[in-house]
Design a protein around this motif. Structure first.
Motif: not given
Ligand code: UDP
Ligand code: MG
Length: 334
Positions: A127-133, A181-192
């Protein structure tokens, strides 16, 4: 792997994040009544993480378990410095448990997986290898899924098809918890609600680049699934919410205002015409269906318009009040 963990993507989101990013990787696992699995699970995850050349933390979120899982986790976290146990006060559901993990995560990359050993930690490096693409989110696809055909696989197929069409994100498997996920992405989300399965869709709305890779999947060894068929309905409700957010969230007035104004203008025009008939041509208008139409149009037009205004105000409140977490933590053990 280097490019993935180097801090070259320092966006404002990182600067604003609550926790300083002190690890390369945070692994987040929601756990609800999985005490038979915990030891094996943590052992397997740590084994994989140790083979990788990066700093990591493992965050286990206990979602108000009643089977002693929290005590087991607490004990493990006290003994091992790279494991953090977040114990929620009661059972809030998988989405809130994951959100709690995201808020505590101090890694540049966050990987989530289930606490029931159904996901294989050995897939994490891929997963991380793919993310690094260059992706912001890599989702697992349980190509060879080991669950019941009628109660799980069929509803899931339908749900995946629906979600794909409504959200415009093309993935085979939204339900797979194994994601990076890159952390920036989850930080911006609000979950309900049950929104964790829509994380790719929500991230997509925020402009994230998303892809998927096939991952392994095992049948549940211990305990039982926390969900039944009832989940399908809740997923559909959440899907409606997502669709609404995606379409109208930022400018409700564009929808309701335009409709409302259209109704008001048409209603007024008909009313003027009827007044002309009554006062100038001296016809009776009491039995004209047009009269009814004018009244309905005017009333609903005013309502739609004011509804749009209210929605607009609420959207502002919604956007400006997002500091509030959806969970309360009892304690954090490190
Ligand atoms: N889970 C949770 N809170 C809940 C329900 C589930 O934290 O209220 C966790 C559970 O312990 C597991 C993951 O979410 O780690 C997925 O749950 P489950 O395996 O029951 O779902 P399935 O794999 O059957 O879809
Ligand atoms: Mg499971």
């Amino acid at each position: 792997m280097n490019s993935l963990f180097s801090p070259h993507r320092s966006s404002t989101a990182i600067a604003q994040s609550r926790t300083a990013q002190t690890y390369d990787l945070s692994v987040v696992v929601p756990i609800y009544n999985e005490h038979e699995s915990i030891h094996l699970l943590i052992e397997r995850i740590i084994q994989v993480l140790q083979t990788m050349s990066c700093t990591y933390e493992l965050i286990c979120v206990d979602d108000g378990s009643t089977d002693g899982s929290s005590d087991v986790l607490k004990q493990i976290a006290q003994q091992q410095p790279d494991i953090k146990a977040v114990l929620l006060r009661r059972n809030y559901g998988q989405t809130a448990a994951m959100a709690a993990g995201f808020h505590q995560a101090a890694g540049r990359v966050v990987v989530t997986l289930d606490g029931d050993l159904q996901n294989d930690p050995a897939d994490i490096p891929r997963l991380l290898d793919k993310l690094s693409e260059g992706y912001d989110l890599v989702s697992g696809w349980r190509k060879d899924r080991q669950d019941h055909a009628v109660t799980r696989l069929l509803p899931s197929k339908i749900a995946n098809w629906l979600i794909g069409h409504v959200t415009g994100v093309d993935l085979h498997d939204y339900g797979c918890s194994l994601k990076a996920y890159r952390t920036e992405v989850v930080r911006d989300l609000n979950l309900y609600g049950e929104l964790h399965r829509f994380l790719p869709a929500l991230a997509f709305i925020e402009g994230a680049r998303i892809t998927e890779i096939p991952v392994g999947h095992h049948a549940r060894q211990f305990g039982k699934s926390k969900y039944g068929l009832g989940r399908t309905l809740r997923v559909i409700m959440d899907l409606l919410t997502i669709y609404f957010m995606k379409t109208f969230l930022t400018r409700p007035m564009h929808v309701f205002g335009v409709f409302g104004l259209g109704c008001i203008i048409t209603g007024t025009a008909i009313g003027l015409y009827l007044s002309f008939e009554k006062f100038i041509l001296l016809n009776t208008i009491g039995d004209r269906p047009l009269l009814m139409l004018a009244v309905v149009l005017l009333i609903s037009g005013v309502q739609l318009f004011s509804f749009g205004l209210l929605a607009e105000l609420m959207m502002r409140t919604y956007h400006e009040s997002q500091q509030r977490p959806i969970y309360r933590i009892r304690e954090i053990v490190e």
